[in-house]
Enzyme design. Structure first.
Site, PDB file in Angstrom:
ATOM      1  NE  ARG A 112      -0.251   0.181   4.948  1.00  0.00           N
ATOM      2  CZ  ARG A 112      -0.745   0.408   6.152  1.00  0.00           C
ATOM      3  NH1 ARG A 112      -2.034   0.627   6.299  1.00  0.00           N
ATOM      4  NH2 ARG A 112       0.024   0.401   7.210  1.00  0.00           N
ATOM      5  CD  GLU A 151       0.442   5.452   9.249  1.00  0.00           C
ATOM      6  OE1 GLU A 151       0.971   4.486   8.681  1.00  0.00           O
ATOM      7  OE2 GLU A 151       0.385   5.577  10.486  1.00  0.00           O
ATOM      8  CD  GLU A 308      -4.022   4.668  12.051  1.00  0.00           C
ATOM      9  OE1 GLU A 308      -3.134   3.838  12.342  1.00  0.00           O
ATOM     10  OE2 GLU A 308      -4.319   4.944  10.881  1.00  0.00           O
TER      11      GLU A 308
HETATM   12  C1  GLA Z   1      -0.793   2.606  10.506  1.00  0.00           C
HETATM   13  C2  GLA Z   1      -1.896   2.624   9.470  1.00  0.00           C
HETATM   14  C3  GLA Z   1      -3.015   1.693   9.770  1.00  0.00           C
HETATM   15  C4  GLA Z   1      -2.499   0.397  10.342  1.00  0.00           C
HETATM   16  C5  GLA Z   1      -1.655   0.671  11.551  1.00  0.00           C
HETATM   17  C6  GLA Z   1      -1.133  -0.572  12.222  1.00  0.00           C
HETATM   18  O1  GLA Z   1      -0.865   3.584  11.427  1.00  0.00           O
HETATM   19  O2  GLA Z   1      -2.395   3.907   9.230  1.00  0.00           O
HETATM   20  O3  GLA Z   1      -3.714   1.469   8.569  1.00  0.00           O
HETATM   21  O4  GLA Z   1      -1.752  -0.257   9.384  1.00  0.00           O
HETATM   22  O5  GLA Z   1      -0.545   1.416  11.150  1.00  0.00           O
HETATM   23  O6  GLA Z   1      -0.284  -0.242  13.282  1.00  0.00           O
END
Ligand code: GLA
Ligand code: ZN
Length: 671
Positions: A112, A151, A308
């Site tokens: 990704r 991200e 997150e």
């Molecule tokens: C990142 C991503 C999420 C997930 C988390 C797992 O922060 O944004 O989609 O993959 O990591 O820790």
């Protein structure tokens, strides 16, 4: 969402991916999320493949159903645009969307965060999807925020990026002669006669294994270009959405101290900052604290969103330890203590396949509420409900700032000497820790930020002094500010070209010193100096300097430069310029910076032992002091102020004792 009046409390929730599950499980998810006091879900983060199956073929039925479901259950939505991973068919049909890596390898479909930011396909289809989503879901009043992509990061070295790099250089420097000047291409016969001669700096050209570059100027400009290319891709989506739903704030989830993207530039184009906080279990507390402050600084102190964090465990460390009981709650309050107005998780429900199936989630594979993690999430949810809107909008009132500059970070990391052990972020953190350990609030600022509201500005390893920045410091100090910088400062301008005439270049008059040489010491070698009757180590890098008006406060004790100054203070205008010519110990920074704070009238929020963190936030409702006990044992505080602990409703008078159990937190609203 920080600004959405609809959720008049700290929004609580996170990534929810019902599209990965059979529909008949959704209602039960809703029951569980309610039970956990979840009020916001981030939807649609990785659904591009199911939303678009061909150039002009879109499918929104499933997302429609999900939106109906969450709306029916009173959940707010942080709506993602899904462009963090492109569909397989798109990669096959339009391979320009695939990235080329640092070694020159063209990638196939996979993983990704994989789209070339300059790909015409990506730049067409990503904003097109964002616009379609905005248009289709604008009627929902429960969309609290837009979440673009996911991200953002990485880099691309494809031919298309190379073409764009040349255009970027032409726009920036106008002539090839100017490019040659700023890159100092007379070195190693690199003179370019045409913009077409220029190639991207990677392993096929200027770079060596291990990331070192032969031409700092080229690499520096590539980093700027790459960060801007990705930012421009974000902005296409931003503009597409903003045109349709101008009242819904837009963000993207950042990653703290992430080197490839100049977040200070990104912050200008985000309605609010959000970031993902994943410290390792043994990460120093101040490293997380500093990152929160760094993120808060991207919008001059405006509250940010913790987009997150894991409720319990990550999946990507070599060894993924569980967050111990209470730690998730403590770290959530740590985010709030540093300016977060939103607490969210990745993720609501643990997937059954692929690389995140063992990543923590609110709803575990067990599928019910009888788990430790669920109980902890629900307890925090209930507390945040009770806390309500009180802390929303509160800001730091720090009088101390630490400068953090991405260009400087890039330049230091590819400086090619004097030592590979120098890590800019690490040096910044050492200064941060000295203040953090004393509960002295700090704002992390960038070069564009105003200095006048601070009594002390610290710029660790200010290697790059951009044109005009010395003047900003000069007038700040002249009018009474205190400015401190450390070794290896003032060497180069914004092109990484050395300022000749003696280091620290443009800072020389402010600091009243001239640095003649710098000695890089291997890890096991130290020099020493005495300050205030104590001996401290001088390690890694030792500047050999002469005072030119500054007062020498300490001197090297060994080697051929014994007797040369290592610590200086220069009276300049109404203020002072301080120089720490070497890397010393935590104890030293604590002592020295603590003293300067005292001289400047900067007070700790409260005195506590190591492991007990204290911060302060202020809004129109009052002053909030956050106490965070990161230790395992109880901490007994004698409060230097009176107030009510908003987390348990108890009232305290000045001088009362507050007992904070291990991993517990308190938010005292002052009387
Ligand atoms: C990142 C991503 C999420 C997930 C988390 C797992 O922060 O944004 O989609 O993959 O990591 O820790
Ligand atoms: Zn590319």
């Amino acid at each position: 969402m920080v600004e959405t009046p609809r959720i008049n409390k700290i929004p609580y929730g996170g990534d929810y991916n019902p599209e990965q599950w059979p529909e008949e499980t959704w209602e039960e998810d809703m029951r569980l999320l309610k039970l956990a006091h979840i009020d916001i879900v981030t939807l649609n983060v990785f659904s591009w493949a199911s939303l678009q199956s061909d150039d002009d073929v879109y499918h929104f039925e499933k997302l429609d159903k999900i939106m109906e479901l969450v709306q029916k259950h009173g959940l707010n939505v942080c709506m993602a645009t899904s462009t963090g991973a492109h569909p397989a068919w798109m990669a096959r049909k339009h391979p320009d969307i695939l990235r080329v890596d640092h070694s020159g390898m063209k990638h196939k479909f996979g993983a990704r965060h994989n789209s070339c930011p300059n790909s015409p396909t990506y730049r067409k289809y990503a904003p097109a999807l964002a616009a379609k989503l905005a248009d289709r879901y604008k009627k929902y009043d429960n969309i609290a925020a837009w979440h673009i992509s996911n991200e953002y990061g990485g880099e691309c070295y494809c031919e298309n990026c190379e073409k764009k790099f040349r255009e970027w250089l032409r726009a920036r420097y106008k002539t090839i002669e100017e490019v040659n000047r700023v890159w100092n291409t007379a070195f190693w016969g690199h003179t370019f006669y045409d913009f077409e001669d220029i190639v991207l700096p990677n392993l096929l050209s200027e770079h060596m294994d291990g990331g070192r570059t032969c031409f700092q100027g080229i690499t520096l400009d590539y980093r700027r270009f790459n960060s801007e290319s990705i930012l421009n891709a974000y902005r296409l989506e931003y503009d597409a959405i903003h045109a349709i739903t101008p009242d819904i704030p837009i963000t993207t989830n950042l990653m703290g101290a992430y080197q490839p993207l100049d977040y200070q530039m990104w912050g200008k184009y985000m309605d609010f900052i959000s970031w993902d906080n994943y410290p390792a279990n043994d990460a120093p507390i101040e490293s997380t604290a500093m990152r929160h402050d760094l993120m808060r600084g991207l919008k001059q102190g405006k509250p940010f969103a913790l987009m997150e964090q894991t409720p319990s465990v990550t999946n990507w460390l070599p060894c993924n330890m569980l967050k111990r009981p209470g730690v998730m709650r403590l770290w959530s309050y740590q985010a709030v203590a540093h300016g977060a107005d939103t607490v969210m998780f990745f993720q609501m429900k643990r997937s059954i396949g692929a690389c995140e199936k063992y990543h923590g989630a609110v709803i575990d594979h067990a599928g019910h509420e009888n788990t430790r993690v669920f109980r902890e999430v629900a307890q925090l949810g209930a507390e945040l409900d009770a806390l309500g809107a009180q802390t929303l909008g509160a800001r730091s009132d720090a009088k101390t700032a630490i400068l953090f500059d991405w260009d400087n970070w890039w330049a230091v990391s590819c400086s090619a000497g004097p030592t590979v052990y120098l890590d800019y972020c690490d040096e910044v953190q050492r200064c941060y820790k000295a203040l953090f350990d004393q509960n002295i609030p700090v704002d992390m600022i960038g070069v564009e930020d105003d200095l006048s509201r601070y009594d002390l500005v610290i710029a660790p390893v200010l290697y790059m002094v951009k044109t005009g920045y010395d003047e900003k410091i000069r007038s700040y100090v002249k009018s009474g500010g205190r400015f401190l910088t450390t070794f290896f400062s003032g060497y180069v301008d914004e092109h990484d070209l050395v300022t000749v005439g003696g280091y620290p270049g443009r800072l020389r008059d402010i600091l009243g010193i001239w640095v003649e040489e710098e000695d890089a010491l291997p890890a096991d070698m130290h020099n020493h100096f005495r300050y205030q009757d104590k001996t401290y180590p001088a390690s890694m890098l030792c500047d050999l300097l002469h005072t030119e008006g500054a007062e020498a406060l300490a001197f090297y004790e060994e080697d051929f430069y014994a007797g040369m100054p290592v610590l200086t203070k220069n009276a300049f205008g109404k203020g002072f310029g301080y120089y720490v010519a070497t890397r010393s110990s935590d104890e030293f920074y604590r002592q020295f910076l603590g003293e300067i704070c005292k001289d400047s009238g900067i007070m700790p929020v409260m005195d506590t032992p190591d492991g007990v963190e204290v911060t302060r936030r202020v809004n129109e409702k009052g002053v909030f002091v956050f106490l965070l006990n990161h230790r395992d044992d109880d901490y007994t505080a004698v409060l230097p102020f009176g107030g009510a602990n908003l987390l348990d409703g108890k009232n305290y008078k000045t001088g009362d004792t507050l007992i904070l159990a291990g991993k517990d937190a308190a938010i005292v609203k002052l009387q």
